[in-house]
Design an enzyme around this catalytic site. Structure first.
Site, short mmCIF file in Angstrom:
data_model
loop_
_atom_site.label_atom_id
_atom_site.label_comp_id
_atom_site.label_asym_id
_atom_site.label_seq_id
_atom_site.Cartn_x
_atom_site.Cartn_y
_atom_site.Cartn_z
CE LYS A 1 9.30 105.53 -55.75
NZ LYS A 1 7.91 105.11 -55.91
CG PHE B 1 5.38 114.66 -56.87
CD1 PHE B 1 4.49 115.72 -57.03
CD2 PHE B 1 4.88 113.37 -56.91
CE1 PHE B 1 3.14 115.48 -57.24
CE2 PHE B 1 3.53 113.12 -57.12
CZ PHE B 1 2.66 114.19 -57.29
CD GLN B 2 1.87 112.50 -54.07
OE1 GLN B 2 2.26 111.34 -54.00
NE2 GLN B 2 0.61 112.82 -54.34
CD GLU C 1 -4.99 109.60 -48.14
OE1 GLU C 1 -5.86 110.51 -48.06
OE2 GLU C 1 -4.39 109.32 -49.20
CG MET D 1 -22.09 121.54 -29.02
SD MET D 1 -23.39 121.42 -27.75
CE MET D 1 -23.24 119.70 -27.28
#
Lengths: 560, 159
Positions: free
Chosen positions: A163, A113-114, A51, A474
């Site tokens: 949802k 969940f999630q 993502e 760097m």
């Protein structure tokens, strides 16, 4: 009015905004919106492999095209993976619309969940963010999100989409247009213009300092016209690269920590610093107390909160860069006597001659300066250059002469390793007719190299040139310069074999170990028509120089 | 550093307070007092007090103005406005002689007794910040059991 689900309404809203591409990954809490995408022909979805890459691709798409980039994810980890990418877009004022699924409104707050509290997580790193509680709000929220992202100083907007809102149905009308509510000052006032012109007319040693704001407002023609009218040299910030063609006789190149010496000295010596669309980042100014110490400072910016934030300003104009520059040019034409800056230009040009950076090294291992030169010659003025972050980025910023606005895309404010490759994918999707080249380091590239799968599967032929020095370069440079060469945890080793890694994904891959190999192999990569990785083995001990230490004075760089 | 007062007109919606307060938190500026009321228009008016120098005050004002739910940010000068605060006071149970002395002390300071039971008192006082501070100091922690304060509200004297 038509009856539709929230999921369907999402795509109708995106189409109404003219969105053609969305970068994302589906999941449980956004599955019904993806279901409504099935069979959709007007919008192409590009399935990324992480993502974060979707957010960077949307960002790269926005920076290359000037149009908002859109990314979409599921709830929880999908949405939290956006955070770095969205903050990156926020720091660099890039209009990204991020949409993520959320658990049902009835489950929010139950540690479902999630579930992640994305409203709180996105709040400080977006220009604005929404959660859609009811389907009826959805069309207005989406249209407003685009208006907010693209009006005034651009920036990312996040929409959290539960949802049940996606699943529910309602009679909806997609509004043709929403009015942006907040007052916005776009034009300079006549007195602001008069004062700016007065300062410009009296300046003997002016320097124009242009940033990303010039590019976003499409003010490059005005910038060049003003510079030529005044015969004033122009330096840019990292994000301003390309605002003026860097082969223009008045262009000095980038300012700052890894800026061109001529730019840093010109700003230190100038009597007027005319800053447009910049935010005076600490990486550009160094020690603010010794920044442009002899100069009056004019600052034009569309964001009033930038005025006086980092440096003292003698004259501020809160306005759109293009409109302000146009008004100033018109007023200046009445005033100006010619030749006032000729002595100053002589001084600047003699500095430029004496401080010209060297690029024509024949050494093996390859000097990165030479690699930039080779890429620049093969890529041509049409190529869009993206960069990763670190030494590779600063070599590109220092040495690469960008010829056009929106042709140099780099993570400025946040300095996000792993940005360049997915941003290149986004840029290529936005501008398929342009070659797109990511100037990468081996460390940065590995942070999002999984996107080779995205590029191959979706046939997005970008070229990654890895400046492979086997180090987090760097950090190593800072260790060498400031920590007694104690290279703690910066050696990456020789793995992987990047050419083989690319080939394993079905991409073109090869290695260049000698300077003479870079040009032909890059040409081959570009002509392969495939996503490509050219592994350029560069000198692991080379530093990006000159360098102004953090907080140091622009006229006191480290030279060797 | 000087006391500063912002009067912020904003949408009355969940999360707006968080958007505002984080601007201060990020810059390590403590909010000394914050009050919210709903205007007849349905918008919320937040009166917010903090300490900052001129530069930060101006920067904070501009950053707040950029927030989508914010309509206006007014900088209030305490000398040009009416300032009030309300404090509700609960005392410990007090022996009769002390009880009456405290009642008198509260009333002399402009306070009002709301309720009293078994020697303990509930009182209210409204007025300027310093007036309330003086009363609370004079009563002291031995007497006071609990204090609830409204924070300061301001209205400009301009008509």
């Amino acid at each position: 009015m038509a009856e539709m689900t929230g999921a369907k309404a999402v795509w109708e809203c995106l189409k109404a905004e003219g969105v053609k591409h969305v970068f994302g990954i589906p999941g449980g809490a956004i599955i019904s919106t993806y279901d409504a995408l099935y069979g959709e022909t007007e919008i192409t979805h590009i399935l990324t492999r992480h993502e974060q890459a979707a957010a960077h691709a949307a960002d790269g798409y926005a920076r290359a095209s000037g149009r908002p980039g859109v990314c979409m994810t599921t709830s929880g980890p999908g949405a939290t993976n956006l955070v770095t990418g969205i903050l990156n877009a926020y720091m660099d004022s890039s209009p990204v619309i991020a949409i993520s699924g959320q658990v049902s409104t009835t489950a929010i707050g139950t540690d479902a969940f999630q579930e992640a509290d994305m409203l709180s997580l996105m709040l400080p790193i977006t220009k604005h963010n929404f959660i859609v509680h009811r389907i009826e709000e959805l069309p207005e929220v989406f249209r407003m999100a685009f208006a907010i992202a693209t009006t005034g100083r651009p920036g990312p907007v996040h929409i959290d989409l539960p949802k049940d809102v996606q699943l529910s149905k309602a009679e909806l009308e997609i509004p043709a247009k929403v009015e942006y509510r907040k007052p916005l000052k776009l034009d300079p006032t006549p007195s602001e213009v008069t004062r700016a012109v007065e300062l410009l007319v009296h300046a003997r040693q002016p320097v124009i300092y242009a940033g990303g704001g010039v590019i976003w407002s499409g003010a490059s023609p005005e910038l060049i016209e003003l510079a030529e009218l005044l015969q004033a040299p122009v330096t840019t910030s990292l994000l301003g690269k390309g605002a003026i063609p860097e082969d223009h006789p008045l262009a000095l190149g980038m300012l700052g920590m890894h800026g061109r010496m001529v730019a840093n000295l010109a700003v230190t010596e100038c009597d007027l610093l005319f800053a447009v669309g910049v935010r005076f980042s600490d990486r550009a100014t160094g020690d603010v107390h010794h920044f442009a110490p002899r100069a009056k400072v004019v600052h034009i910016d569309i964001d009033a909160a930038e005025i006086g934030k980092n440096v003292r300003v003698d004259h501020a104009i809160v306005a759109d860069a293009k409109r302000a520059l146009r008004a100033i040019i018109e007023a200046l034409k009445q005033h100006l006597r010619k030749g006032r800056t000729s002595e100053w230009l002589e001084r600047v040009n003699s500095l430029r001659r004496n401080l010209a950076p060297r690029m024509d090294y024949d050494d093996v291992p390859i000097k990165p300066q030479r690699a930039i030169k080779e890429i620049m010659e093969v890529a041509g003025p049409d190529a869009i250059i993206t960069t990763e972050v670190g030494q590779c980025q600063m070599w590109a910023a220092h040495f690469y002469r960008v010829r056009r606005p929106r042709h140099f895309i780099s993570s400025g404010g946040l300095g996000t390793m792993g940005f360049g490759f997915p941003a290149a994918i986004g840029a290529k999707v936005a501008c398929p007719d342009h070659p797109v080249i990511d100037i990468a380091g081996d460390g940065s590239f590995l942070m999002n190299s999984q996107e080779l799968a995205t590029a191959v599967e979706n046939d997005i032929p970008v070229v990654v040139c890895i400046f492979n020095n086997s180090y987090l370069g760097m950090v190593k440079q800072w260790q060498d310069l400031f920590f007694g060469k104690r290279r703690s945890q910066t050696y990456l080793g020789k793995t992987p074999d990047f050419a083989k890694l690319a080939q394993a994904y079905g991409a073109w891959g090869d290695r260049a170990s000698k300077p003479s190999e870079i040009g032909p192999k890059l040409r081959e990569a570009m002509e392969s028509g495939k996503p490509a990785v050219l592994d350029i083995v560069v000198d692991p001990d080379e530093h990006v120089l000159p360098m102004v230490p953090a907080g140091g004075r622009l006229d006191e760089p480290i030279l060797t | 550093m000087k006391n500063r007062i912002f009067s912020i007109l904003c949408q009355n919606a969940p999360g707006v307070m968080m958007r505002i307060t984080r601007v201060f938190t990020r810059r390590q500026i403590n909010i000394d007092s914050i009050t919210v009321g709903i205007e007849p228009s349905g918008l919320a008016r937040i009166i917010l007090m903090f300490k900052a120098d001129d530069k930060h005050t101006e920067l904070l004002r501009h950053i707040l103005l950029k927030l989508e739910p914010i309509e206006a940010v007014e900088v209030i000068e305490p000398e040009d406005s009416v300032v009030r605060e309300v404090a509700l006071i609960k005392t410990n149970p007090l022996p009769p002689d002390q009880h009456w002395r405290i009642v008198e002390q509260i009333e002399r300071a402009g306070g009002k007794i709301i309720d009293s039971r078994e020697g303990a008192i509930i009182a209210e006082i409204s007025g300027e910040h310093d007036q309330i501070e003086r009363l609370l100091r004079s009563l002291g922690p031995e007497v006071l059991r609990e204090v609830a304060r409204s924070g300061q509200v301001y209205i400009s004297r301009e008509f």
